[in-house]
Enzyme design. Structure first.
Site, PDB file in Angstrom:
ATOM      1  N   SER A 161      79.437  44.070  -3.263  1.00  9.80           N
ATOM      2  CA  SER A 161      79.634  44.941  -2.114  1.00  9.80           C
ATOM      3  C   SER A 161      78.716  46.144  -2.199  1.00  9.80           C
ATOM      4  O   SER A 161      77.961  46.302  -3.149  1.00  9.80           O
ATOM      5  CB  SER A 161      81.087  45.401  -2.070  1.00  9.80           C
ATOM      6  N   LYS A 162      78.831  47.004  -1.219  1.00 11.71           N
ATOM      7  CA  LYS A 162      77.964  48.174  -1.107  1.00 11.71           C
ATOM      8  C   LYS A 162      77.800  48.978  -2.411  1.00 11.71           C
ATOM      9  O   LYS A 162      76.743  49.510  -2.690  1.00 11.71           O
ATOM     10  CB  LYS A 162      78.508  49.110  -0.013  1.00 11.71           C
ATOM     11  N   ARG A 163      78.881  49.050  -3.152  1.00 13.56           N
ATOM     12  CA  ARG A 163      78.801  49.865  -4.378  1.00 13.56           C
ATOM     13  C   ARG A 163      77.823  49.285  -5.393  1.00 13.56           C
ATOM     14  O   ARG A 163      77.507  49.899  -6.399  1.00 13.56           O
ATOM     15  CB  ARG A 163      80.188  50.037  -5.006  1.00 13.56           C
TER      16      ARG A 163
END
Length: 453
Positions: free
Chosen positions: A220-222
């Site tokens: 994901s984005k992280r």
RNA sequence: GGCGCCUUGGUCAAGUGGUUAAGACUCCAGCCUCUCACGCUGGCUACAUGGGUUCGAAUCCCAUAGGCGUCACCA
């Protein structure tokens, strides 16, 4: 098993974004269909009005094209099973949902939003389905809730539309993520309600990402870049990304080959090479593979690919291809290039420590000793003689004249002109790239600085 | 929490009852070398744990633990 023509589909919802995991699902569905001389269908699942994103369909199509995944049927590919956009199939779902109500297998439900249709689930017993990767999976029917088939806005839910469409479009193999495993029994029940033949299920393990703290979770984005587009923007070749992603959760049988063209992938692909456990996206490996692709390119092709990532001044622009040839074997992603050649435009700050090199037995004093005559020698080479070959020849002759080891002479020369420990190319390459005037200026300046210490 | 899925080195992974447990990336060392990179050679590191079954288990069974997923008028 039967002899039906294999048909797989990729059914994304139209968000303007192509997650790596989704791309991989599309890839596997495509590879499997093509390896079986079957069809690959693109179907847009846009039944959530709230999530509508303009031009998302074009975005998806363009991304697939970039990845060299070509649908046989789809919104803009035509086909005998259209329309391929679910919002355009509203009437179809309505008809089937009502059929279920008539059969007593579904019922209307009134709410403040309007009228919806719910699927009636058995309260006892269990539902079992076969998954190619996981074998038989059984879930008790009491775990299943009566789910919405048709929303009050007239749109179907994913759980309903996907069953209707897969059947109508004659999809033989459903390849999708594991997150759908637990809702598959609901789908299976639907197939049973209609008396339809069940497709073959293949639920793929997710692509994970590793966070700074070492923890692993669904990509994901992280984790930084998560979409195909992000990676392309970072300067990875689409071919390299696809190749890497193909190997994230799948491995060819009977070979250790890792670099594959799309055609080769189609040839070696088989379902039993799929892995059922999650795979962590690894930039180190991607970087390596990306580098392999660059090394295989011609200088011309690499120069072209790098163009959008590299702004050059007038001097360097004329030597663009030569510069590319130096960069090609040392680059893992195009966006790294600009930084690695910055020193050619802007001389880094003077740092005497850089001249000290133990292995080549170089010290500040030694550097002054070498640079002084070297500068004189280079001064005698005129503009016309300032070519890589001639520079190589002259510097070699100079080195020989000093009686010193090659490394001992080259080290201070390279530092004096680049003021950088690591450079793409040696001194002669740098001298050439810098040009006569700049080279001599830098060398004189460095020599002066050394003397003034 | 219920239910489901997963578990071989740091990462990707071979392996389907008997192997010195492949290979790749990373990392380290050496060679090559005008730095780095490339290339070449070598090295470190793994069957989650506990029980079974078996002459023999990474491979089969059962627990436990951990991770992930799912329980929407989202897909």
């Amino acid at each position: 098993m039967n002899n039906k023509r294999v048909r797989t589909r990729f059914a994304p919802s139209p968000t303007g974004y192509m997650h790596i995991g989704n791309l991989r699902t599309a890839l596997y569905a495509y590879l499997f269909a093509k390896s079986q001389q079957g069809d690959f269908i693109l179907r847009i699942e846009d039944t959530d009005r709230a999530r509508y994103v303009a031009d998302a369909v074009e975005f998806i199509e363009n991304t697939l094209k970039l990845a060299k995944i070509y649908p046989d049927e789809g919104p803009h590919n035509g086909g005998d099973f259209g329309p391929y956009v679910q919002s355009e199939r509203k009437e179809i779902y309505k008809k089937y949902a009502e059929e279920l109500v008539e059969k007593g297998l579904a019922y209307y439900e009134e709410s403040e939003n309007g009228k919806a249709i719910r699927q009636k689930m058995p309260e006892t017993g269990e539902t079992t389905f076969y998954d190619v990767l996981h074998g038989n999976i059984t879930i008790a029917n009491e775990e299943l809730e009566d789910q919405i088939l048709l929303k009050s806005d007239g749109m179907p839910t994913y759980n309903f539309a996907n069953v209707i469409d897969d059947h109508l479009m004659e999809i033989t193999h459903i390849i999708r993520g594991t997150e759908f495993i637990t809702s598959t029994p609901k789908h299976v029940l639907l197939y049973q309600y209609f008396g339809w033949e069940l497709p073959t299920f293949i639920h793929l393990a997710p692509v994970m990402g590793k966070a700074e703290d070492g923890s692993v979770s669904k990509l994901s984005k992280r984790h930084g870049a998560t979409s195909f587009g992000d990676l392309v923007d970072m300067g990875y070749l689409p071919e390299a990304i696809t190749n890497y992603v193909a190997l994230l959760g799948w491995n060819p049988k009977n070979t250790n080959q890792e670099i594959f063209t799309m055609d080769e992938l189609i040839n070696v692909f088989s379902l039993d090479g799929l892995s059922k456990s999650p795979a962590v996206f690894d930039y180190d490996k991607l970087n390596w593979m990306s580098g392999e692709y660059f090394k295989k390119m011609t200088d011309e092709a690499f120069t072209e690919a790098a163009k959008p990532f590299v702004k050059l001044d007038e001097n360097l622009e004329s030597k663009r291809q030569y510069l590319s040839s130096l960069l090609k074997p040392r680059v893992s992603k195009l966006s790294d290039i600009q930084d690695s050649i910055k020193f050619l435009t802007d001389m880094p700050d003077f740092d005497p420590e850089l001249f000290v090199n133990k292995r080549n037995k170089v010290t500040v004093e030694k550097s002054i000793e070498i640079l002084t005559p070297a500068l004189e020698m280079l001064n005698t080479i005129d503009e016309a003689g300032w070519t890589v070959d001639n520079l190589n020849e002259k510097v070699a002759a100079f080195t020989e004249g000093t009686g010193l080891k090659v490394g001992t002479v080259m080290w201070p020369l390279r530092i004096a002109t680049s003021m950088q420990k690591v450079t793409p190319g040696g001194v002669t390459e740098i001298l050439y790239l810098l040009g006569r005037k700049k080279s001599l200026e830098r060398m004189k300046q460095s020599l002066d600085n050394l003397k003034n210490l």
